[in-house]
Design a protein around this motif. Structure first.
Motif, short mmCIF file in Angstrom:
data_model
loop_
_atom_site.label_atom_id
_atom_site.label_comp_id
_atom_site.label_asym_id
_atom_site.label_seq_id
_atom_site.Cartn_x
_atom_site.Cartn_y
_atom_site.Cartn_z
N ALA A 22 68.42 16.19 42.26
CA ALA A 22 69.49 16.69 42.80
C ALA A 22 69.91 17.97 42.02
O ALA A 22 70.65 18.82 42.61
N GLN A 23 69.62 18.46 40.87
CA GLN A 23 69.79 19.72 40.24
C GLN A 23 69.04 20.54 40.80
O GLN A 23 69.35 21.76 41.23
N ARG A 27 70.10 23.90 42.96
CA ARG A 27 69.66 25.21 42.62
C ARG A 27 69.26 26.03 44.06
O ARG A 27 69.56 27.08 44.17
N GLY A 28 68.36 25.23 44.76
CA GLY A 28 68.39 25.69 46.39
C GLY A 28 69.59 26.21 46.89
O GLY A 28 69.47 27.32 47.78
N LEU A 29 70.75 25.38 47.11
CA LEU A 29 71.84 25.69 47.64
C LEU A 29 72.63 26.98 46.97
O LEU A 29 73.00 27.77 47.63
N ASP A 30 72.61 27.20 45.69
CA ASP A 30 73.05 28.21 45.03
C ASP A 30 72.37 29.58 45.55
O ASP A 30 72.86 30.56 45.78
N LYS A 31 71.00 29.39 45.56
CA LYS A 31 69.96 30.42 45.84
C LYS A 31 70.37 30.86 47.19
O LYS A 31 70.59 32.17 47.60
N TYR A 32 70.44 29.99 48.23
CA TYR A 32 70.91 30.24 49.56
C TYR A 32 72.18 30.92 49.76
O TYR A 32 72.38 31.92 50.42
N ALA A 33 73.14 30.47 48.77
CA ALA A 33 74.56 31.05 48.80
C ALA A 33 74.42 32.63 48.56
O ALA A 33 75.14 33.43 49.26
N ARG A 34 73.59 32.77 47.32
CA ARG A 34 73.57 34.21 46.94
C ARG A 34 72.82 34.96 47.94
O ARG A 34 73.22 36.12 48.20
N GLU A 35 71.77 34.62 48.55
CA GLU A 35 71.11 35.46 49.37
C GLU A 35 71.92 35.66 50.75
O GLU A 35 71.78 36.91 51.31
N LEU A 36 72.56 34.69 51.13
CA LEU A 36 73.60 34.69 52.31
C LEU A 36 74.58 35.84 51.97
O LEU A 36 74.95 36.66 52.90
N ALA A 37 74.95 35.83 50.90
CA ALA A 37 76.17 36.90 50.61
C ALA A 37 75.75 38.25 50.76
O ALA A 37 76.29 39.08 50.89
N ALA A 38 74.48 38.25 50.01
CA ALA A 38 73.74 39.55 49.89
C ALA A 38 73.66 40.05 51.33
O ALA A 38 73.67 41.31 51.53
N TYR A 39 73.07 39.19 52.42
CA TYR A 39 72.68 39.52 53.75
C TYR A 39 74.11 39.94 54.17
O TYR A 39 73.94 41.17 54.97
N SER A 57 67.08 31.52 55.37
CA SER A 57 67.01 30.38 55.83
C SER A 57 67.66 29.05 54.87
O SER A 57 67.41 29.01 53.82
N ALA A 58 68.62 28.33 55.54
CA ALA A 58 69.48 27.25 55.03
C ALA A 58 68.40 26.10 54.47
O ALA A 58 67.35 26.05 54.97
N PRO A 59 68.49 25.58 53.29
CA PRO A 59 67.52 24.70 52.72
C PRO A 59 67.97 23.30 53.60
O PRO A 59 68.91 23.01 54.43
N LYS A 60 67.04 22.53 53.80
CA LYS A 60 66.82 21.38 54.50
C LYS A 60 68.07 20.27 53.74
O LYS A 60 68.05 20.12 52.44
N ARG A 61 69.06 19.92 54.64
CA ARG A 61 70.09 19.01 54.04
C ARG A 61 69.69 17.56 53.60
O ARG A 61 68.82 16.92 54.50
N ASP A 62 70.04 17.21 52.43
CA ASP A 62 69.52 15.73 52.03
C ASP A 62 70.69 15.01 51.48
O ASP A 62 71.37 15.54 50.71
N LEU A 63 71.19 14.07 52.34
CA LEU A 63 72.47 13.32 51.87
C LEU A 63 72.52 12.63 50.71
O LEU A 63 73.46 12.57 50.17
N LEU A 68 74.63 13.37 44.76
CA LEU A 68 74.66 13.43 43.48
C LEU A 68 74.79 14.75 42.93
O LEU A 68 75.52 14.80 41.95
N ALA A 69 74.62 16.03 43.89
CA ALA A 69 74.95 16.96 43.42
C ALA A 69 76.49 17.31 43.24
O ALA A 69 77.00 17.93 42.53
N ALA A 70 77.05 16.67 44.26
CA ALA A 70 78.57 16.69 44.33
C ALA A 70 78.91 16.10 43.00
O ALA A 70 80.01 16.63 42.22
#
Length: 203
Positions: A22-23, A27-39, A57-63, A68-70
């Motif tokens: 989950a950690q 990290r993948g979600l955070d990286k995507y958020a940074r890259e999307l903001a920069a874009y 590209s958004a990371p694959k969603r894993d419920l 656990l990340a939440a």
């Protein structure tokens, strides 16, 4: 057919691996958020929309991992089903390792053994008034459990998962208080009432 894990150590290894996964997912979600903001910032600064630039590209969603990340982000109240003191202690260690907070342990028939730790960590014990001995994990339960948890300054909750007991929590709380009084722990009535009102609301 055998299923793994078959030991408590195996279970804990599985818990830790799940939180580690989950950690990494976070990290993948955070990286995507940074890259999307920069874009989006780059697109906003461009005179005309740059159709050549592709959004990240958004990371694959894993419920499972998202839940656990939440929990690690502190979203929601984390409830743990635990009977034994050693299991509760291990879960507190895992919480420290992965930086999340446990709100309450449910059933915790051995909560009295680490009541001071529960108080220090701000963790509630959602406990039966007098159920114990009905399976191996509950053999070391004592009727003074709730009173001892309260006496240590921890958050005590009287609960029941029995269809009759849940309708009579006032009586369950009275039983727990009476046993505590016989053990020399006098708890004011207004505090006893919190076992079935305020404490469950915050735990």
């Amino acid at each position: 057919m055998m299923r793994a894990p078959m030991t408590r150590m195996g279970n804990v290894a599985g818990y830790r691996q799940a939180f580690a996964d989950a950690q990494e997912y976070q990290r993948g979600l955070d990286k995507y958020a940074r890259e999307l903001a920069a874009y989006e910032k780059k697109q906003g600064k461009a005179k005309g929309k740059d159709d050549e630039a592709a959004p990240p590209s958004a990371p694959k969603r894993d419920l499972r991992l998202a839940t656990l990340a939440a929990a690690m982000r502190g979203e929601g109240l984390l409830q743990i089903h635990c009977y034994r003191a050693d299991e509760m202690a291990v879960m507190l260690d895992i919480a420290t390792e992965f930086g999340f907070r446990i709100s309450a342990f449910h059933h915790g028939v051995e909560a009295y053994k680490l009541a001071d730790t529960l108080a220090a960590r701000g963790v509630c014990g959602a406990l039966w008034a007098d159920w114990w001995g009905f399976k191996m994990e509950s053999y070391d339960g004592i009727r003074e459990n709730v009173a001892l948890v309260q006496n240590a300054g921890a958050c005590a909750i009287v609960h029941s998962d029995d269809e009759n007991g849940i309708q009579r929590l006032n009586q369950e709380a009275a039983k727990a208080a009476a046993v505590g009084k016989r053990a020399g722990i006098n708890i004011p009535p207004e505090v006893i009432w919190e076992w079935v009102s305020l404490n469950p609301a915050k735990g």
